[in-house]
Design a protein around this motif. Structure first.
Motif, PDB file in Angstrom:
ATOM      1  N   VAL A  80      21.893  49.143  35.420  1.00 52.96           N
ATOM      2  CA  VAL A  80      22.711  49.443  35.316  1.00 52.96           C
ATOM      3  C   VAL A  80      23.621  49.315  36.241  1.00 52.96           C
ATOM      4  CG1 VAL A  80      23.482  51.069  33.475  1.00 52.96           C
ATOM      5  CG2 VAL A  80      21.466  49.901  33.271  1.00 52.96           C
ATOM      6  N   GLU A  81      23.600  49.666  36.854  1.00 55.51           N
ATOM      7  CA  GLU A  81      24.855  49.665  38.080  1.00 55.51           C
ATOM      8  C   GLU A  81      25.378  48.384  38.320  1.00 55.51           C
ATOM      9  OE1 GLU A  81      26.202  52.640  39.022  1.00 55.51           O
ATOM     10  OE2 GLU A  81      24.687  53.519  37.389  1.00 55.51           O
ATOM     11  N   LYS A  82      24.585  47.674  38.892  1.00 57.17           N
ATOM     12  CA  LYS A  82      25.085  46.505  39.367  1.00 57.17           C
ATOM     13  C   LYS A  82      26.284  45.926  38.263  1.00 57.17           C
ATOM     14  CE  LYS A  82      21.715  44.659  42.980  1.00 57.17           C
ATOM     15  NZ  LYS A  82      20.547  43.852  43.299  1.00 57.17           N
ATOM     16  N   LEU A  83      25.634  45.636  36.429  1.00 54.16           N
ATOM     17  CA  LEU A  83      26.494  45.398  35.356  1.00 54.16           C
ATOM     18  C   LEU A  83      27.441  45.769  35.452  1.00 54.16           C
ATOM     19  CD1 LEU A  83      26.164  43.295  33.397  1.00 54.16           C
ATOM     20  CD2 LEU A  83      24.777  45.370  31.749  1.00 54.16           C
ATOM     21  N   LEU A  84      27.646  47.430  35.372  1.00 56.58           N
ATOM     22  CA  LEU A  84      28.731  48.162  35.435  1.00 56.58           C
ATOM     23  C   LEU A  84      29.932  47.625  36.620  1.00 56.58           C
ATOM     24  CD1 LEU A  84      27.567  51.647  34.982  1.00 56.58           C
ATOM     25  CD2 LEU A  84      29.149  50.538  33.431  1.00 56.58           C
ATOM     26  N   VAL A  85      29.243  47.318  37.905  1.00 53.86           N
ATOM     27  CA  VAL A  85      30.334  46.558  38.878  1.00 53.86           C
ATOM     28  C   VAL A  85      30.733  45.673  38.598  1.00 53.86           C
ATOM     29  CG1 VAL A  85      30.689  46.110  41.027  1.00 53.86           C
ATOM     30  CG2 VAL A  85      29.334  48.429  40.804  1.00 53.86           C
ATOM     31  N   LYS A  86      29.763  44.739  37.813  1.00 54.64           N
ATOM     32  CA  LYS A  86      30.429  42.926  37.599  1.00 54.64           C
ATOM     33  C   LYS A  86      31.794  43.777  36.526  1.00 54.64           C
ATOM     34  CE  LYS A  86      29.340  39.649  38.320  1.00 54.64           C
ATOM     35  NZ  LYS A  86      27.625  38.925  38.099  1.00 54.64           N
ATOM     36  N   LEU A  87      30.809  44.529  35.360  1.00 57.55           N
ATOM     37  CA  LEU A  87      32.034  44.506  33.900  1.00 57.55           C
ATOM     38  C   LEU A  87      33.505  44.456  35.179  1.00 57.55           C
ATOM     39  CD1 LEU A  87      29.914  45.766  30.899  1.00 57.55           C
ATOM     40  CD2 LEU A  87      29.993  43.030  31.400  1.00 57.55           C
ATOM     41  N   GLU A  88      33.218  45.656  36.115  1.00 54.03           N
ATOM     42  CA  GLU A  88      34.258  45.997  36.722  1.00 54.03           C
ATOM     43  C   GLU A  88      35.622  45.041  37.213  1.00 54.03           C
ATOM     44  OE1 GLU A  88      37.171  49.104  36.747  1.00 54.03           O
ATOM     45  OE2 GLU A  88      36.016  49.263  36.149  1.00 54.03           O
ATOM     46  N   MET A  89      34.788  43.681  37.418  1.00 58.28           N
ATOM     47  CA  MET A  89      35.277  42.384  38.024  1.00 58.28           C
ATOM     48  C   MET A  89      35.877  42.195  37.299  1.00 58.28           C
ATOM     49  SD  MET A  89      32.530  42.490  40.691  1.00 58.28           S
ATOM     50  CE  MET A  89      33.153  40.758  40.996  1.00 58.28           C
ATOM     51  N   ILE A  90      34.764  41.729  35.938  1.00 59.93           N
ATOM     52  CA  ILE A  90      35.575  40.837  35.019  1.00 59.93           C
ATOM     53  C   ILE A  90      37.031  41.775  34.219  1.00 59.93           C
ATOM     54  CG2 ILE A  90      35.496  39.919  32.494  1.00 59.93           C
ATOM     55  CD1 ILE A  90      32.291  40.509  33.117  1.00 59.93           C
ATOM     56  N   GLU A  91      37.032  42.826  34.025  1.00 55.84           N
ATOM     57  CA  GLU A  91      38.697  43.167  33.186  1.00 55.84           C
ATOM     58  C   GLU A  91      39.141  43.137  34.797  1.00 55.84           C
ATOM     59  OE1 GLU A  91      39.796  47.788  31.595  1.00 55.84           O
ATOM     60  OE2 GLU A  91      37.653  47.584  32.487  1.00 55.84           O
ATOM     61  N   ASN A  92      38.775  43.365  35.989  1.00 53.39           N
ATOM     62  CA  ASN A  92      40.592  43.265  36.669  1.00 53.39           C
ATOM     63  C   ASN A  92      40.481  41.529  37.178  1.00 53.39           C
ATOM     64  OD1 ASN A  92      39.652  45.796  37.025  1.00 53.39           O
ATOM     65  ND2 ASN A  92      38.894  45.442  39.311  1.00 53.39           N
ATOM     66  N   THR A  93      39.846  40.370  36.704  1.00 53.76           N
ATOM     67  CA  THR A  93      40.135  38.889  36.580  1.00 53.76           C
ATOM     68  C   THR A  93      41.149  39.062  35.001  1.00 53.76           C
ATOM     69  OG1 THR A  93      38.350  38.596  37.353  1.00 53.76           O
ATOM     70  CG2 THR A  93      39.138  37.116  36.071  1.00 53.76           C
ATOM     71  N   VAL A  94      40.973  39.612  34.526  1.00 55.35           N
ATOM     72  CA  VAL A  94      41.667  39.940  32.908  1.00 55.35           C
ATOM     73  C   VAL A  94      42.814  40.302  33.749  1.00 55.35           C
ATOM     74  CG1 VAL A  94      41.768  39.903  30.502  1.00 55.35           C
ATOM     75  CG2 VAL A  94      38.955  38.813  31.705  1.00 55.35           C
ATOM     76  N   GLU A  95      42.863  41.567  33.322  1.00 53.16           N
ATOM     77  CA  GLU A  95      43.457  42.011  33.427  1.00 53.16           C
ATOM     78  C   GLU A  95      44.842  41.668  34.334  1.00 53.16           C
ATOM     79  OE1 GLU A  95      43.204  46.479  31.841  1.00 53.16           O
ATOM     80  OE2 GLU A  95      42.150  46.284  33.436  1.00 53.16           O
ATOM     81  N   GLY A  96      44.612  41.455  35.477  1.00 58.73           N
ATOM     82  CA  GLY A  96      45.227  40.493  36.550  1.00 58.73           C
ATOM     83  C   GLY A  96      45.594  39.575  36.866  1.00 58.73           C
ATOM     84  N   GLY A  97      45.038  38.602  35.715  1.00 60.85           N
ATOM     85  CA  GLY A  97      45.315  37.252  36.244  1.00 60.85           C
ATOM     86  C   GLY A  97      45.988  36.923  34.582  1.00 60.85           C
ATOM     87  N   THR A  98      46.546  37.530  34.270  1.00 65.34           N
ATOM     88  CA  THR A  98      47.923  37.193  32.981  1.00 65.34           C
ATOM     89  C   THR A  98      48.921  38.259  32.820  1.00 65.34           C
ATOM     90  OG1 THR A  98      47.189  39.610  31.804  1.00 65.34           O
ATOM     91  CG2 THR A  98      45.994  37.088  30.593  1.00 65.34           C
ATOM     92  N   ASN A  99      49.681  37.864  34.227  1.00 67.12           N
ATOM     93  CA  ASN A  99      50.500  38.079  35.337  1.00 67.12           C
ATOM     94  C   ASN A  99      51.788  37.348  34.390  1.00 67.12           C
ATOM     95  OD1 ASN A  99      50.288  40.139  36.549  1.00 67.12           O
ATOM     96  ND2 ASN A  99      49.796  39.517  38.112  1.00 67.12           N
ATOM     97  N   LYS A 100      52.806  37.823  33.218  1.00 71.66           N
ATOM     98  CA  LYS A 100      53.574  36.516  33.066  1.00 71.66           C
ATOM     99  C   LYS A 100      54.864  36.227  34.447  1.00 71.66           C
ATOM    100  CE  LYS A 100      55.801  35.987  28.676  1.00 71.66           C
ATOM    101  NZ  LYS A 100      56.243  37.002  26.772  1.00 71.66           N
ATOM    102  N   LEU A 101      55.090  35.711  33.852  1.00 74.99           N
ATOM    103  CA  LEU A 101      56.300  34.910  34.531  1.00 74.99           C
ATOM    104  C   LEU A 101      57.847  35.474  33.846  1.00 74.99           C
ATOM    105  CD1 LEU A 101      54.994  30.921  35.683  1.00 74.99           C
ATOM    106  CD2 LEU A 101      55.259  33.341  36.514  1.00 74.99           C
ATOM    107  N   SER A 102      58.883  35.640  34.478  1.00 69.54           N
ATOM    108  CA  SER A 102      60.274  35.347  34.123  1.00 69.54           C
ATOM    109  C   SER A 102      60.497  34.863  33.780  1.00 69.54           C
ATOM    110  CB  SER A 102      60.807  36.756  35.432  1.00 69.54           C
ATOM    111  OG  SER A 102      60.890  35.603  36.912  1.00 69.54           O
ATOM    112  N   ASP A 103      61.648  35.129  32.745  1.00 73.08           N
ATOM    113  CA  ASP A 103      62.201  33.481  32.197  1.00 73.08           C
ATOM    114  C   ASP A 103      63.084  32.891  33.458  1.00 73.08           C
ATOM    115  OD1 ASP A 103      61.513  34.930  29.746  1.00 73.08           O
ATOM    116  OD2 ASP A 103      63.310  35.426  29.229  1.00 73.08           O
TER     117      ASP A 103
END
Length: 329
Positions: A255-278
């Motif tokens: 469970v603890e390992k899975l929670l860490v992995k889910l945090e990594m996935i969430e960070n990957t998604v939230e940190g990988g969608t930085n929109k470029l300026s115009d």
């Protein structure tokens, strides 16, 4: 099943492996022209990060295309198309292949694989640019090349079905929740949309991406992370077994390992969608235009050299014809 699929064996990578492959593709494209580039011209080539930014721009635009498409596209078609697109650009350079054309061809191929029946005329009718006849011709011509580059690994496991399974399990196992679990659905679907614009598809199992979407949905609704932890405890048998068997060995660690992995996935998604300026988008488009014009010059230099050497062999830049697998063979 995902555990025995080509998706896991052939198309799941670490972040480092993805970066290495992109660097290799960028370098291979430069190597193709190295004998014809003069001093001071190397800076015209796009960097690996600029190529990735081009892909991200196309991915964002393609989501709008998919959302407006009629008839409405199934989520699994979208996920499959993006999986194809991302896999291809671990082998192809965005300087050498139009990301916009490639992602449209990926969508049409994904519709066939997912049995979402749309004719090519209906498909190109949803496009707002280009000539319909030319669009259809280019998409159909690219389709067999895409399949070859994917090694005919066309089945893609998506997170949408696991997500529904997780919700059902939560509703069954957590009867004392004081809120409606369906309230997280919209935020979880937003998470999937964001994930399509990142490398998460190439890095994590769909079931874990689905759990990360549950986590994201709960967080967006202001729910404690303990809700997800309690669910995983029940799911993996951390709590005492109702049949008297006690706690499943090592379940708490899982469970603890899975929670860490889910945090990594969430960070990957939230940190990988930085929109470029115009301004950044405009600058990148100008850089791509300059490169396109420069490649015409390089191709002429290469062709002039070939002719000067007697024009022996295959003309430079011409691709080898590869046979398409046939059921008749």
């Amino acid at each position: 099943m995902y555990s025995t699929s080509t998706q896991k064996k052939e198309w799941t990578f670490t972040a480092e492996q993805i970066d290495d492959q992109r660097q290799e593709v960028n370098q291979k494209f430069r190597e193709k022209y190295k004998d014809f580039v003069e001093e001071g011209e190397h800076e015209i080539f796009l960097t690996c990060q600029e190529e990735l930014s081009m892909q991200r721009i196309v991915e964002e635009a393609a989501l709008k295309f998919a959302d407006k498409f009629r008839p409405s596209i199934w989520p699994s078609v979208k996920w499959t198309a993006y999986a194809y697109f991302k896999r291809l650009f671990l082998k192809w350079s965005a300087c050498d292949n139009s990301p916009k054309l490639v992602i449209m061809a990926c969508f049409y191929l994904a519709m066939k694989i997912d049995e979402f029946f749309v004719t090519i005329d209906e498909f190109v009718g949803n496009l707002t640019t280009g000539n319909p006849s030319q669009n259809a011709e280019r998409i159909l011509a690219l389709e067999p090349e895409i399949m070859r580059e994917l090694d005919y690994n066309l089945t893609v496991h998506c997170p949408y079905r696991p997500f529904e399974g997780h919700l059902m399990e939560m509703k069954t196992r957590m009867l004392l929740l004081n809120f409606d679990l369906e309230s997280i659905r919209n935020d979880s679907q937003r998470f999937f949309q964001l994930a399509l614009q990142t490398d998460a598809l190439l890095m994590y199992p769909p079931s874990q991406i689905a759990l990360a979407a549950v986590k994201f949905g709960l967080k967006s609704q202001g729910k404690s992370n303990d809700v997800l932890r309690d669910f995983l405890n029940k799911l993996l048998g951390v709590e005492e077994d109702a049949w008297g068997g006690g706690v499943v060995p090592d379940a708490n660690t899982h469970v603890e390992k899975l929670l860490v992995k889910l945090e990594m996935i969430e960070n990957t998604v939230e940190g990988g969608t930085n929109k470029l300026s115009d301004d950044a988008v405009s600058n990148l488009q100008n850089r791509a235009g300059d490169l396109s014009n420069f490649l015409l010059i390089l191709d002429k230099r290469r062709n002039d050299k070939w002719q000067a050497e007697g024009g022996i062999g295959r003309p430079p830049g011409e691709k080898d014809e590869q046979p398409v697998d046939s059921d008749d063979e």
